[in-house]
Scaffold this motif. Sequence first.
Motif, mmCIF file in Angstrom:
data_model
loop_
_atom_site.group_PDB
_atom_site.id
_atom_site.type_symbol
_atom_site.label_atom_id
_atom_site.label_comp_id
_atom_site.label_asym_id
_atom_site.label_seq_id
_atom_site.Cartn_x
_atom_site.Cartn_y
_atom_site.Cartn_z
ATOM 1 N N MET A 5 0.837 -1.202 0.000
ATOM 2 C CA MET A 5 0.000 0.000 0.000
ATOM 3 C C MET A 5 0.878 1.260 0.000
ATOM 4 S SD MET A 5 -2.627 0.959 2.985
ATOM 5 C CE MET A 5 -1.812 2.370 3.675
ATOM 6 N N VAL A 6 1.947 1.212 0.796
ATOM 7 C CA VAL A 6 2.878 2.337 0.852
ATOM 8 C C VAL A 6 3.544 2.518 -0.518
ATOM 9 C CG1 VAL A 6 5.046 3.146 1.895
ATOM 10 C CG2 VAL A 6 3.283 2.106 3.325
ATOM 11 N N SER A 9 1.165 4.141 -2.942
ATOM 12 C CA SER A 9 1.031 5.567 -2.664
ATOM 13 C C SER A 9 2.261 6.337 -3.177
ATOM 14 C CB SER A 9 0.841 5.756 -1.160
ATOM 15 O OG SER A 9 0.896 7.097 -0.822
ATOM 16 N N LEU A 10 3.445 5.738 -2.993
ATOM 17 C CA LEU A 10 4.686 6.342 -3.495
ATOM 18 C C LEU A 10 4.669 6.440 -5.015
ATOM 19 C CD1 LEU A 10 7.556 4.632 -1.484
ATOM 20 C CD2 LEU A 10 7.140 7.076 -1.683
ATOM 21 N N SER A 13 2.470 9.246 -6.166
ATOM 22 C CA SER A 13 3.058 10.572 -5.929
ATOM 23 C C SER A 13 4.226 10.847 -6.866
ATOM 24 C CB SER A 13 3.553 10.684 -4.482
ATOM 25 O OG SER A 13 2.484 10.544 -3.599
ATOM 26 N N ILE A 30 13.090 8.839 0.942
ATOM 27 C CA ILE A 30 11.946 8.623 1.845
ATOM 28 C C ILE A 30 12.480 8.598 3.265
ATOM 29 C CG2 ILE A 30 10.228 6.890 2.541
ATOM 30 C CD1 ILE A 30 10.768 5.970 -0.519
ATOM 31 N N LEU A 104 5.882 9.054 7.793
ATOM 32 C CA LEU A 104 6.450 8.483 6.575
ATOM 33 C C LEU A 104 6.359 9.566 5.499
ATOM 34 C CD1 LEU A 104 7.388 5.664 5.778
ATOM 35 C CD2 LEU A 104 5.062 5.152 5.127
ATOM 36 N N LEU A 105 7.529 10.005 5.005
ATOM 37 C CA LEU A 105 7.566 11.183 4.142
ATOM 38 C C LEU A 105 8.289 10.897 2.827
ATOM 39 C CD1 LEU A 105 6.421 13.868 5.266
ATOM 40 C CD2 LEU A 105 8.768 14.594 5.688
ATOM 41 N N LEU A 106 7.698 11.350 1.733
ATOM 42 C CA LEU A 106 8.415 11.371 0.455
ATOM 43 C C LEU A 106 9.133 12.704 0.426
ATOM 44 C CD1 LEU A 106 9.117 10.486 -2.435
ATOM 45 C CD2 LEU A 106 6.894 11.340 -3.164
#
Lengths: 114, 216
Positions: A5-6, A9-10, A13, A30, A104-106
């Motif tokens: 899922m992560v 999402s990445l 983006s 990340i 959790l950050l891009l």
Amino acid sequence: MHELMVAQSLLTSITAEAEKQNAKPLAAGISCGIFNAINDDTLLFAFEAIAKGTICEGVKLNISHKPVQARCKNCQNIFEFDIASPRCKNCHSDDFELMPDPPLLLEEIEFDTE
Amino acid sequence: MYKVKVGKKILSANEEYAALNSQFLTEHKKLCLNMISSPGSGKTAILARTITELKGKIRIGVIEGDIQTEIDAERIRAAGAAAVQINTDGACHLSALQVNSALKKLPVEELDLIFIENVGNLVCPSTFELGETAKVAVLSVPEGDDKPAKYPAIFARAKALLINKVDLLEAVDFDIERAKADVMKLNRDIKIFPVSAKTGQGFGDWCNWLLELTGK
């Protein structure tokens, strides 16, 4: 297993940013807090699998883990929480409260100039 | 080659729903506790006994999360509380979106306290905020007293910890003081309740804490 899922999402983006830049993404940075339940290898594997055949194919993910901050209730010092030695770095008190986990950050994306 | 700063939260979709849930609970003045533990620690048994012991004092509703089946929701309904079952179909945790739609199915106005029984998993659910008022961890003594040290995230974030199945303490090697000390290293403010959902041991303190929390 939420890494898929992560990864999804990445991918969304990074693809959106690639379209905006009209450039091929090469790598992405990340970051996440140490208490985030993200396994690096699983995330890398999931991302590689779903990126195949997309503009993100071959994008290298650089994952960094950030320490969690804590606030000492004795001297109000804010310090990096170390699980091996959970004490205030200033007054050595063990009475502290943990601050929220870094999300959790891009952070950034590297693009090809071609 | 050039770099673009993004700074986007990867789980922002979940966080947006968590914020909506939190707002909904605040507006309706409802408390919501997110229960997290390994599978088999006794979350459902604890809830069933809590519902029975607090009958007539606190009106409890439960959102049940499991990979499959309606078994847990049926156990909760048999104990006399409203329950909504979510099946995650393989996912290792409940998401804020799932909780958002479950909240709409509960008779929220008629409740004082809503429990979310998360999918049995000591790791993943602690990363996914649901908009709850607080997290409650459950650890059962057959799992071993080393779990707080090995899986610190949930114990660091929980407001309360139930150490369940204390009726088995003599049969298993579980040093309750070691477990407590490891939890307190991460979280000095946590309330720890040694209980047995089978015999009812320790439920007085746990139920009193819930009464205090709900202002009853």
